[in-house]
Every structure is written in structure tokens, then in C-alpha cells.
Design a protein around this motif. Structure first.
Motif: not given
Length: 431
Positions: A216-237
Motif C-alpha cells: 500500500r505504501d509503494v502504491a501511494l508513492l506510485g500514484a504520485v509518480l505516475t499521476g494515476d490516482a487509481r494505484l492508491a485506491d483503497p478499494a484495491a486493498f
């Protein structure tokens, strides 16, 4: 896990981010906790080349006094000394660039700051992000390598100095140190994260990613780096999410995996019983490691032309050897290798028609003893050449008590699906 029972410097980034956003935690307190940990452990780990403590504390106070800035509001982070930073020197791990002060941040650093992250310092990289090691030691045992080339970033997150850190991968420089240090490492799909302001080695291979303590942490970072907020969507976890379809992929290099990796693999097969199927790779992929080595050598030799021509005496013998090898590869051979790479990348997409992600080894075994090498990136080379997103998942221990894990590999561009699958798999591997 909660802030009540967990030291602040050991909070997962996503948990700290939630507390910071609700104003139940102050950025200044989190930054101080991380700086205290650095003061306690840096002499042993040697993860940093430069700290910006005063600037970080001032930034934390500013964030506490203002509105929530973004997904990383108030989170301390470290940056591999391959990324330009306007307020801290960037030397690329080389005496050639000692004291060099950029005028601007690398794009990835700027994006993290825009999202509210607080830069604590620059972390050790190997020489020009190649194989010659820096001074960083494995936090689990100081006589073992932390891996490379993102040595300091992986070690700092492992040791509780930072919740997040940036790194890069050209062969195995995110996944291998994540494996040796026992943290989660994330290499996004190639070209999903901007590389502007990062010292270039290989246009075909270089990828910006990062380290954290959970998926979940790297997903949060990835959402910022890629500009894709879906990566950090809580539903995915969501713990009730449907099980992903996992392909079990030992790879053509399996014979070189040692007992520790083989035991981790057997443990994973048991944990994923009923959810994984063995997968055969295209026969032509047995050549991908060789192709990756040649592409890296060819492009690195030419990317470092200035250093080779003007500062040869300040380059290490191993790097000079790589450059010599790269210059011996003709442009015709390189063009053929790029064609082979493009063909393999097309083949890779078909692997994910029946699978959401592939489970594969991350490293030969646990971190080798000694600091004169950063270990072998063998099991990362093919996936880097293919440009596929990868997540290292730590969950086991080797014969020396050092971390061992496996990586999950996703379809190109399907980082969101990979991260959701990685979270699901990691929960089972650690249970």
C-alpha cells in the motif's frame, strides 16, 4: 497496528498519511522521529550522503500550519543520489561530480514535494548507478551488502529512517536491494514515471521507482509518480477482494537460485495453493538475460561518453570494463537486440491473458557476505528489458537469517492490477 503502539518512525506510509491528513499526527513530529532514528543508526548503516535536517524541519512546520497538500502530505522521504535536487548536492556516487549543486529538482522529486512529501536527504548510490559499491551496509548485518545500485534508499527504509525513498532500476537496482534488505520495492512500467533530472544510463532500461514497508505504501508513492490516482485506491486493498490469477514462473535462470530462494518458492507455492498455475515462457526468452546485458553495456558506454573521455582516471575498474564491453558492441548488433526486445515485449502481453501477475524469483538468494559487490541482478534483467512493472515481496529468511522474498510481475501498463495482486499475495505469504 496503530500510532498508539507503533513508534512513529515505523508507521507504514499509508497509515501515517491518513493520520497526517486527519491532523491526528503532526509532520514535525514524524520528521523528528525519523531524524532521531537516523542519528541513532546512520553510523552503522551509512545510508545517506547528505542530510537536510533544518530544511526538512522548516518544511514540516510549514505543512502543519497550512492545508493538506496531497497524497504524501508530511511524509519524510529520501532520494537516491542519482536524482537532481535544487537544495542538496547531487554527485551520482562519483568523485567526478563531488559538490555538484543542481539548479532544479528531478521531475520525480518535484512531484513528491508537490504532493506534500518532506525531503530528508540524499541516499547512497553505487558509482554512477553501476556495480561498484558505495559505503552502505545491510541493516540486518553490517558485513553483508544491501544490494545496489539504490543501496542507501533500500537500507534507510528497512532501518526505519524513512517511510519512503526513491530509486532507479536499469538491471536490478530496485528489486535486488529490496530483496537483500527485506522491504517492498516497486519498479513501475517503463516510461510511466518521468526520468527528467535523473542521470541517464540506458534509455531502453532506466526506470524510476521506490521503496517502502508495504505494498500500500509503494502504491501511494506510485500514484504520485505516475499521476494515476487509481494505484492508491483503497478499494484495491480490500481484504475481501477476489483472488488474483497468479502464474508461477521460475524463469530460465532457476537452476542458479540457491537453497534459500528455492525454499522461499516452495513456501509460496503452499501459501498460494489453488491460486497459482505453473507457466512456461517462450523458448526464445532464454536469450533475454544476454540481450539485457548487451543493451545495458552498449547504452551505458555511450551515455557516459563525457566521463570516459574527460574523467577516465576517476572511473572505477569495473565501470571501465563495462564501458569497454559496451563500446565493442556494434550499432548493428544493438539494433538487432532492440528488435528482439520489441518482439519479446509483444509476446509478454499474451502471458497476462490468463494471469493477473506472475510470481518469480527476485534474487539468487539472501544478501551475500562482503561489501565489495552488490550481488547479482540475474533474476531482474529479463523483466527490466521487457519494461514490465515489478514488486518485490519480502516474507522469508535465509540460512544466515537475512531476508528472502519473491517478486510479482505485471503486464505492461497494468500497474494498478499488479499492485492489487501484490497486496493480496503478500498477505498470504506473510501469514
Amino acid at each position: 497496528m496503530s500510532a498508539t503502539f507503533t513508534p512513529l518512525h515505523l508507521l507504514d506510509a499509508w497509515q501515517a498519511a491518513a493520520l497526517l491528513a486527519r491532523r491526528e499526527l503532526k509532520a514535525i513530529d514524524l520528521v523528528r522521529a525519523c531524524l532521531d532514528r537516523i542519528a541513532e543508526r546512520e553510523a552503522q548503516v551509512q545510508a545517506f550522503v547528505q542530510l537536510g535536517a533544518d530544511t526538512a524541519l522548516a518544511k514540516a512546520r510549514e505543512l502543519d500550519a497550512g492545508p493538506v497538500r496531497g497524497l504524501l502530505h508530511g511524509l519524510p522521504f529520501g532520494v537516491k543520489d542519482l536524482f537532481d535536487t535544487f537544495d542538496l548536492p547531487t554527485a551520482y556516487g562519483s568523485p567526478i561530480y563531488a559538490g555538484r549543486q543542481p539548479q532544479a529538482d528531478a521531475a520525480a522529486v518535484a512531484l513528491c514535494r508537490e504532493a506534500g512529501a518532506v525531503l530528508l536527504g540524499k541516499t547512497v548510490t553505487t558509482e554512477l548507478a553501476n556495480m561498484f559499491p558505495g559505503v552502505t551496509r545491510n541493516p540486518h548485518h553490517p558485513e553483508h551488502t544491501p544490494g545496489g545500485s539504490s543501496s542507501g534508499s533500500a537500507a534507510a527504509v528497512t532501518d526505519g529512517m524513512l517511510p519512503l525513498a526513491l530509486g532507479t532500476q536499469t538491471a536490478g537496482s530496485l528489486i535486488r536491494p529490496a530483496a537483500f534488505c527485506g522491504v517492498v520495492g516497486y519498479k513501475p512500467s517503463h516510461n510511466r514515471v518521468p526520468r527528467a533530472g535523473v542521470k541517464s544510463l540506458s534509455e531502453t532500461l532506466d526506470t524510476v521507482g521506490g521503496f517502502a514497508r508495504s505494498v500500500r505504501d509503494v502504491a501511494l508513492l506510485g500514484a504520485v509518480l505516475t499521476g494515476d490516482a487509481r494505484l492508491a485506491d483503497p478499494a484495491a486493498f480490500d481484504e475481501q477482494a477476489a483472488a488474483p490469477r497468479i502464474g508461477l514462473c521460475r524463469t530460465f535462470e532457476w537452476a542458479q537460485a540457491d537453497d534459500d530462494t528455492q525454499q522461499a518458492w516452495a513456501q509460496a507455492e503452499m501459501a498460494l495453493a489453488g491460486h497459482g498455475t505453473h507457466l512456461a515462457l517462450p523458448a526464445s526468452w532464454s536469450e533475454l538475460v544476454r540481450v539485457q546485458k548487451e543493451v545495458q553495456a552498449f547504452e551505458t558506454a555511450r551515455s557516459l561518453s563525457h566521463e570516459r573521455l574527460r574523467h577516465r582516471d576517476q572511473l572505477s575498474a569495473p565501470l571501465l570494463a563495462l564501458i569497454t564491453d559496451g563500446l565493442a558492441i556494434s550499432g548493428e548488433i544493438h539494433a538487432h537486440n532492440l528488435q528482439a526486445t520489441a518482439g519479446a515485449r509483444q509476446q509478454a502481453q499474451a502471458l497476462f491473458d490468463q494471469h493477473d501477475a506472475l510470481l518469480a524469483p527476485s534474487s539468487v538468494g539472501e544478501a551475500p557476505r562482503g561489501l565489495d559487490s552488490t550481488g547479482d541482478p540475474l533474476f531482474c534483467r529479463s523483466w527490466t528489458l521487457l519494461g514490465l512493472p515489478c514488486v518485490h515481496l519480502p516474507f522469508a529468511r535465509g540460512h544466515n537469517g537475512l531476508p528472502v522474498g519473491l517478486q510479482l510481475v505485471g503486464a505492461y501498463g497494468a500497474d494498478q492490477r499488479l499492485l492489487a495482486a501484490a497486496h493480496w499475495v503478500h498477505q498470504r505469504l506473510r501469514s
